[in-house]
Design a protein around this motif. Structure first.
Motif, PDB file in Angstrom:
ATOM      1  N   ASP A   1     123.058 -14.790  70.139  1.00  0.00           N
ATOM      2  CA  ASP A   1     121.889 -13.912  70.011  1.00  0.00           C
ATOM      3  C   ASP A   1     122.238 -12.451  69.758  1.00  0.00           C
ATOM      4  N   GLU A   2     123.484 -12.164  69.400  1.00  0.00           N
ATOM      5  CA  GLU A   2     123.876 -10.793  69.047  1.00  0.00           C
ATOM      6  C   GLU A   2     124.133 -10.721  67.543  1.00  0.00           C
ATOM      7  N   LEU A   3     123.549  -9.715  66.904  1.00  0.00           N
ATOM      8  CA  LEU A   3     123.738  -9.503  65.476  1.00  0.00           C
ATOM      9  C   LEU A   3     124.804  -8.437  65.259  1.00  0.00           C
ATOM     10  N   LEU A   4     125.824  -8.760  64.470  1.00  0.00           N
ATOM     11  CA  LEU A   4     126.914  -7.833  64.180  1.00  0.00           C
ATOM     12  C   LEU A   4     126.902  -7.528  62.684  1.00  0.00           C
ATOM     13  N   VAL A   5     126.810  -6.253  62.315  1.00  0.00           N
ATOM     14  CA  VAL A   5     126.749  -5.853  60.911  1.00  0.00           C
ATOM     15  C   VAL A   5     127.971  -5.015  60.581  1.00  0.00           C
ATOM     16  N   HIS A   6     128.700  -5.420  59.522  1.00  0.00           N
ATOM     17  CA  HIS A   6     129.946  -4.745  59.159  1.00  0.00           C
ATOM     18  C   HIS A   6     129.928  -4.189  57.746  1.00  0.00           C
ATOM     19  N   GLY A   7     129.052  -4.695  56.879  1.00  0.00           N
ATOM     20  CA  GLY A   7     129.044  -4.286  55.481  1.00  0.00           C
ATOM     21  C   GLY A   7     128.024  -3.202  55.182  1.00  0.00           C
ATOM     22  N   ASP A   8     127.936  -2.826  53.902  1.00  0.00           N
ATOM     23  CA  ASP A   8     127.070  -1.715  53.480  1.00  0.00           C
ATOM     24  C   ASP A   8     126.370  -2.094  52.182  1.00  0.00           C
ATOM     25  N   ARG A   9     125.134  -2.568  52.275  1.00  0.00           N
ATOM     26  CA  ARG A   9     124.380  -2.983  51.096  1.00  0.00           C
ATOM     27  C   ARG A   9     124.127  -1.807  50.161  1.00  0.00           C
ATOM     28  N   ALA A  10     123.901  -0.612  50.708  1.00  0.00           N
ATOM     29  CA  ALA A  10     123.609   0.548  49.864  1.00  0.00           C
ATOM     30  C   ALA A  10     124.763   0.836  48.905  1.00  0.00           C
ATOM     31  N   ALA A  11     125.986   0.704  49.377  1.00  0.00           N
ATOM     32  CA  ALA A  11     127.151   0.940  48.517  1.00  0.00           C
ATOM     33  C   ALA A  11     127.219  -0.100  47.401  1.00  0.00           C
ATOM     34  N   ALA A  12     126.927  -1.357  47.740  1.00  0.00           N
ATOM     35  CA  ALA A  12     126.932  -2.414  46.730  1.00  0.00           C
ATOM     36  C   ALA A  12     125.806  -2.208  45.721  1.00  0.00           C
TER      37      ALA A  12
ATOM     38  N   GLY B   1     118.353 -14.252  37.146  1.00  0.00           N
ATOM     39  CA  GLY B   1     116.957 -14.285  36.748  1.00  0.00           C
ATOM     40  C   GLY B   1     116.127 -13.288  37.537  1.00  0.00           C
ATOM     41  N   SER B   2     114.844 -13.230  37.238  1.00  0.00           N
ATOM     42  CA  SER B   2     113.988 -12.203  37.845  1.00  0.00           C
ATOM     43  C   SER B   2     113.773 -12.400  39.334  1.00  0.00           C
ATOM     44  N   LEU B   3     113.784 -13.634  39.831  1.00  0.00           N
ATOM     45  CA  LEU B   3     113.537 -13.877  41.252  1.00  0.00           C
ATOM     46  C   LEU B   3     114.767 -13.565  42.098  1.00  0.00           C
ATOM     47  N   ASP B   4     115.949 -13.879  41.607  1.00  0.00           N
ATOM     48  CA  ASP B   4     117.231 -13.565  42.251  1.00  0.00           C
ATOM     49  C   ASP B   4     117.271 -13.973  43.730  1.00  0.00           C
ATOM     50  N   LEU B   5     117.210 -15.266  43.968  1.00  0.00           N
ATOM     51  CA  LEU B   5     117.300 -15.768  45.346  1.00  0.00           C
ATOM     52  C   LEU B   5     118.693 -15.593  45.936  1.00  0.00           C
ATOM     53  N   ALA B   6     119.690 -15.351  45.084  1.00  0.00           N
ATOM     54  CA  ALA B   6     121.048 -15.153  45.598  1.00  0.00           C
ATOM     55  C   ALA B   6     121.154 -13.889  46.444  1.00  0.00           C
ATOM     56  N   ASN B   7     120.343 -12.865  46.097  1.00  0.00           N
ATOM     57  CA  ASN B   7     120.450 -11.578  46.786  1.00  0.00           C
ATOM     58  C   ASN B   7     119.205 -11.181  47.575  1.00  0.00           C
ATOM     59  N   ARG B   8     118.183 -11.989  47.525  1.00  0.00           N
ATOM     60  CA  ARG B   8     116.900 -11.609  48.128  1.00  0.00           C
ATOM     61  C   ARG B   8     117.039 -11.294  49.617  1.00  0.00           C
ATOM     62  N   TRP B   9     117.844 -12.059  50.327  1.00  0.00           N
ATOM     63  CA  TRP B   9     117.998 -11.853  51.776  1.00  0.00           C
ATOM     64  C   TRP B   9     119.375 -11.310  52.144  1.00  0.00           C
ATOM     65  N   ARG B  10     120.114 -10.861  51.156  1.00  0.00           N
ATOM     66  CA  ARG B  10     121.487 -10.389  51.393  1.00  0.00           C
ATOM     67  C   ARG B  10     121.430  -8.950  51.919  1.00  0.00           C
ATOM     68  N   GLU B  11     122.177  -8.662  52.990  1.00  0.00           N
ATOM     69  CA  GLU B  11     122.063  -7.375  53.688  1.00  0.00           C
ATOM     70  C   GLU B  11     123.271  -6.463  53.552  1.00  0.00           C
ATOM     71  N   THR B  12     124.446  -6.989  53.204  1.00  0.00           N
ATOM     72  CA  THR B  12     125.651  -6.160  53.274  1.00  0.00           C
ATOM     73  C   THR B  12     126.497  -6.187  52.007  1.00  0.00           C
ATOM     74  N   GLU B  13     126.085  -6.912  50.988  1.00  0.00           N
ATOM     75  CA  GLU B  13     126.846  -7.024  49.745  1.00  0.00           C
ATOM     76  C   GLU B  13     125.903  -7.481  48.645  1.00  0.00           C
ATOM     77  N   ILE B  14     126.441  -7.633  47.437  1.00  0.00           N
ATOM     78  CA  ILE B  14     125.678  -8.157  46.310  1.00  0.00           C
ATOM     79  C   ILE B  14     126.481  -9.292  45.666  1.00  0.00           C
ATOM     80  N   ALA B  15     125.787 -10.361  45.311  1.00  0.00           N
ATOM     81  CA  ALA B  15     126.418 -11.474  44.608  1.00  0.00           C
ATOM     82  C   ALA B  15     126.028 -11.429  43.130  1.00  0.00           C
ATOM     83  N   VAL B  16     127.001 -11.651  42.268  1.00  0.00           N
ATOM     84  CA  VAL B  16     126.805 -11.630  40.827  1.00  0.00           C
ATOM     85  C   VAL B  16     127.209 -12.987  40.271  1.00  0.00           C
TER      86      VAL B  16
END
Length: 225
Positions: free
Chosen positions: A74-85, A102-117
């Motif tokens: 129940d502890e959330l640990l965040v290490h990355g930086d979505r803004a930089a990506a 595509g326009s919907l981009d489900l690969a990144n819709r819920w991604r918080e710390t990086e971007i997938a290409v």
């Protein structure tokens, strides 16, 4: 004499799956029946391993986004930086390239710390732009991930192990890709499944004869002897 079963850290795509990326149901049963702690460690966005854990019926102990974000007890640990990506993506798109989802981009819709290409998008300009922003690109075999070089599954596993009050070196790690290398280096015992890329095979303690979920089940069987 009873063999102590180690805690388990395991990748999803290419490890619990078949070649078509569908999950092999035998792997789900094996995870539910594993008597030690199970950590799902993936390049996918956080909701995917959380949902997988819930559907399996195990506690949600997960490492997502290649170590950028994780949940343990129940502890959330965040290490990355979505803004930089995001800054890398903006420059990449301004240069005329596309993420490929595509326009919907489900690969990144819920991604918080990086971007997938998408692997169909050009890699060289993506790598050049990422490096100019102090980031790196990791090829997981399913996508190119733009992320901080300080983030990895291995570093996240150390944090998760600390919360579980176990030694990171006590873990059994199983995976198939470049993004599993840090996890292999952190864990005490590591297996690359037969379909793994060369970086994973070089780093792992052993490579299974079987590929995909067959290799995962083989690794579990060997580790529990």
């Amino acid at each position: 004499m009873t063999t102590m079963v180690p805690p388990l850290a395991v990748d999803i795509d290419g490890t619990l799956s078949r070649a078509d990326r569908s999950i092999d149901p035998r792997a789900l049963d094996a995870l539910r029946e594993w008597p030690g702690p199970v950590v799902i460690a993936t390049g996918k966005a956080l909701p995917f391993p959380v949902a997988l854990s819930q559907f399996i019926g195990i506690q949600a102990r997960v490492i997502a986004e290649n170590g950028g974000i994780s949940i343990v007890d129940d502890e959330l640990l965040v290490h990355g930086d979505r803004a930089a990506a995001d800054a890398v993506v903006q420059e990449y798109e301004a240069a005329g390239y596309d993420l490929g989802w595509g326009s919907l981009d489900l690969a990144n819709r819920w991604r918080e710390t990086e971007i997938a290409v998408s692997l169909d998008s050009p890699l060289d300009p993506l790598t050049t732009i990422a490096e100019a922003h102090g980031l790196e690109v990791v090829d997981t075999g399913f996508a190119y991930h733009v992320k901080s070089p300080t983030v990895s599954k291995g570093r996240a596993l150390v944090e998760v192990a600390d919360r579980l009050d176990v030694d990171p070196a006590s873990f059994l790690a199983i995976g198939d890709s470049e993004n599993d290398v840090g996890m292999f280096e952190t864990a005490g015992v590591s297996y690359a499944v037969g379909n793994a890329d060369e970086s994973a095979k070089r780093t792992a303690d052993a490579v299974t004869d079987g590929s995909y979920a067959d290799g995962f089940l083989e690794a579990l069987e060997k580790a529990s002897r």
